[in-house]
Design a protein around this motif. Structure first.
Motif, PDB file in Angstrom:
ATOM      1  N   ASP A 257     -18.126 -13.365  41.418  1.00 17.45           N
ATOM      2  CA  ASP A 257     -18.715 -14.491  40.613  1.00 17.45           C
ATOM      3  C   ASP A 257     -19.435 -15.145  39.508  1.00 17.45           C
ATOM      4  N   HIS A 258     -19.463 -13.548  38.647  1.00 21.17           N
ATOM      5  CA  HIS A 258     -20.086 -12.677  37.583  1.00 21.17           C
ATOM      6  C   HIS A 258     -18.999 -12.005  36.282  1.00 21.17           C
ATOM      7  N   LYS A 259     -17.679 -12.810  36.718  1.00 21.49           N
ATOM      8  CA  LYS A 259     -16.833 -12.581  35.520  1.00 21.49           C
ATOM      9  C   LYS A 259     -17.434 -12.608  34.476  1.00 21.49           C
ATOM     10  N   GLY A 260     -17.471 -13.731  34.212  1.00 21.47           N
ATOM     11  CA  GLY A 260     -18.200 -13.776  33.030  1.00 21.47           C
ATOM     12  C   GLY A 260     -18.577 -12.701  32.643  1.00 21.47           C
ATOM     13  N   GLY A 261     -19.971 -11.634  32.916  1.00 19.91           N
ATOM     14  CA  GLY A 261     -20.432 -10.543  32.779  1.00 19.91           C
ATOM     15  C   GLY A 261     -20.917 -11.103  31.682  1.00 19.91           C
ATOM     16  N   PRO A 262     -21.884  -9.821  31.310  1.00 18.23           N
ATOM     17  CA  PRO A 262     -21.358  -8.804  31.791  1.00 18.23           C
ATOM     18  C   PRO A 262     -22.488  -8.279  32.743  1.00 18.23           C
ATOM     19  N   PHE A 263     -22.405  -7.863  33.593  1.00 19.14           N
ATOM     20  CA  PHE A 263     -22.517  -7.404  34.792  1.00 19.14           C
ATOM     21  C   PHE A 263     -22.986  -5.807  35.176  1.00 19.14           C
ATOM     22  N   PHE A 264     -23.001  -5.757  36.233  1.00 20.51           N
ATOM     23  CA  PHE A 264     -23.709  -4.691  36.963  1.00 20.51           C
ATOM     24  C   PHE A 264     -23.830  -4.360  37.862  1.00 20.51           C
ATOM     25  N   LEU A 265     -23.150  -4.348  38.631  1.00 18.32           N
ATOM     26  CA  LEU A 265     -23.145  -3.702  39.609  1.00 18.32           C
ATOM     27  C   LEU A 265     -22.860  -2.269  41.051  1.00 18.32           C
TER      28      LEU A 265
END
Ligand code: NG6
Ligand code: CA
Length: 511
Positions: A257-265
């Motif tokens: 869902d957040h591959k457009g990023g940037p994300f912190f998981l």
């Protein structure tokens, strides 16, 4: 309800974040923090385990920076997680102890956190897995929106268990709402007294599929006796054997869902903490009983998560950090063959002690960073703690924010420098010790030196303990009597850092 969560959010909106992100000259990396629960230094192949197989963790360790002096901030969960997310030593907060399932939120909502810092830099921030940092104000109605919690300290998405797998409430909570709750069967939770007529592990052994050894004799859920009492919420109760798959699926979905990023998981695994409940497809896989099987299961989950990053084309743009919240324990309150089927496996590796202990195995844990194409495979002896992640990651993403006790060790994290910390305070059930260079100082503490339930030495002694890890990795030779100069130097350094926080020390209770 989602609207309520977002509108009450004081952080940046999605559009603001996108704009901020586009402003950045280069693309910020995604950050995935994989955090195991009670995984020992010696439980991992790359760290010397020969009796158990962890090929996916090993791939990260061998393809990234494998730290041999990487520490959790504490020998128990909640304090380590507090330091991990705030960059503040847990002993500065008198409430940073193993929390019950009804404890209030431990992190002040005005406090800086790793995910808050990342949100300011344009990140999406998600947590999937074990929380154990308290929820609400101490008087939670589990049938309403539960707040404050992860959403109020920096995570814009949260799919969590409240405390531990052995503590009630045994339900998943998504952005403050219990998943699958039937309003006509409300949840009640109490850590002091049972609800009339409800069976317990103590009084109804005939209902148990897993027997308790110490503690863990309150409410029974799925045939497993837990800590704390719970009533209702039948449709929302988790299935223990499916927990690994449930968290993995949520973590994978978050990435997609957040591959457009940037994300912190923040992927906070529940294994190998008790109760150890591998999915049937992992049963018997380790030959070591459920503790070994859930380590194999956790390793598989990590492999699947890496595959997801790879398949989404994100592996080259993602910093993966893997560690554990504290050291290992075999018998942590259930009869589950962890001791009986151990064989020659050594979860503590070469170190003395284990979970709850001030000795090295309490806090020295697997610690790995991996970033395909950016981090060159290496091993590092640099001294580094999880409390350093906030400032180091801030440095990576161009934030000026730093944590009170968090050192900027970005170059060390990326394997470009071996200049780690000079000194580090270690904590175990409110007691503290000092590591400085290769030396360890454990001040005298009251209380039992050994816990026969867990079979772990606490680190307590009437005398100062001084060890030189360079030639005594197993902390066997106390040099306090023979090296007075070093002892004085270490005491002075300890007191300089610790100040008068010794007020927080409590008499050690047997876990
Ligand atoms: C202890 C529990 C132990 C475990 C630990 C927390 C008893 C006797 N022991 O109180 O089983 O749950 O708390 O572990 O109840 S931690 O990894 O979350 O810190
Ligand atoms: Ca733990």
């Amino acid at each position: 309800m989602i609207f309520i969560v977002i509108s009450s959010f004081t952080f940046l909106s999605c559009q603001d974040r996108k704009a901020l992100f586009e402003e950045k000259e280069s693309r910020l990396p995604n950050i995935v923090l994989i955090y195991a629960d009670d995984l020992g230094y010696g439980d991992v192949g790359a760290y010397g385990a020969t009796e158990i197989s962890t090929p996916n963790i090993d791939k990260l360790a061998k393809g990234g920076v494998q730290f041999s002096n990487g520490y959790a901030s504490s020998a128990t969960c909640s304090p380590s997680r507090y330091a991990l997310l705030t960059g503040v030593y847990p002993w500065r907060n008198k409430n940073a102890k193993i929390l019950s399932g009804t404890a209030p939120l431990l992190i002040d909502t005005t406090q800086m956190t790793l995910p808050k810092m990342l949100i300011e830099e344009g990140y999406y921030t998600g947590i999937v897995g074990k929380w154990h940092l308290g929820l609400g104000d101490g008087n939670v109605d589990w049938n309403q929106h539960i707040s404050p919690g992860p959403n109020e300290v920096g995570f814009d998405y949260a799919y969590i268990m409240a405390a531990t797998q052995d503590r009630v409430p045994t339900v998943y909570i998504e952005n403050g709402l219990v998943v699958g709750l039937d309003p006509s069967d409300p949840i009640e939770v109490n850590y002091h007294k049972n609800f009339p007529g409800e069976p317990t592990g103590k009084d109804n052994p005939e209902m148990l599929k897993m027997k308790w050894h110490h503690g863990h004799n309150s409410s029974i859920v799925n045939g497993i006796p837990r800590i704390g009492y719970m009533k209702g919420g039948e449709s929302a109760k988790w299935v223990d054997e499916d927990m690994a798959d449930t968290f993995l699926a949520q973590a994978q979905k978050y990435i997609a869902d957040h591959k457009g990023g940037p994300f912190f998981l923040y992927y906070a695994l529940q294994q190998p903490h008790v109760p150890r409940t591998p999915h049937p497809r992992f049963e018997g896989k380790s030959g070591m009983g459920p503790r070994g099987d859930v380590i194999v299961e956790a390793d598989w989950c990590i492999g699947e998560l890496i595959n997801t990053l790879k398949n989404e084309g994100l592996l080259e743009n993602t910093l993966i950090i893997l560690s554990s919240d504290n050291g290992p324990v075999l018998n942590d309150g259930y009869y589950d063959d962890a001791v009986e089927k151990l064989g020659s496996h050594t979860p503590s590796g070469p170190f003395r002690g284990g979970k709850y202990s001030l000795y090295e195995a309490g806090t020295r844990v697997p610690f790995v960073t991996y970033w395909k194409g950016t981090i060159q495979p290496t091993s590092s002896k640099a001294l580094i703690s999880q409390v350093d992640l906030l400032s180091s990651i801030a440095s990576l993403v161009g934030s000026k924010i730093r944590g009170e006790d968090s050192n900027d060790l970005l170059e060390v994290l990326l394997g470009k420098s071996e200049q780690g910390r000079e000194e580090l305070i270690l904590e175990a059930t409110t007691r503290t010790a000092l590591r400085k260079g290769d030396w360890i100082l454990i001040p005298p503490y009251d209380g039992p030196t050994f816990n026969p339930n867990t079979n772990i030495e606490s680190g307590n002694s009437d005398e100062y303990q001084l060890f030189n890890l360079l030639d005594d990795i197993g902390e066997q030779n106390n040099l306090a009597e023979t090296n007075k100069n070093k002892l004085d130097e270490m005491i002075a350094a300890f007191e300089r850092i610790r100040g008068n926080y010794s007020d927080n020390i409590e008499k050690l209770e047997l876990e």
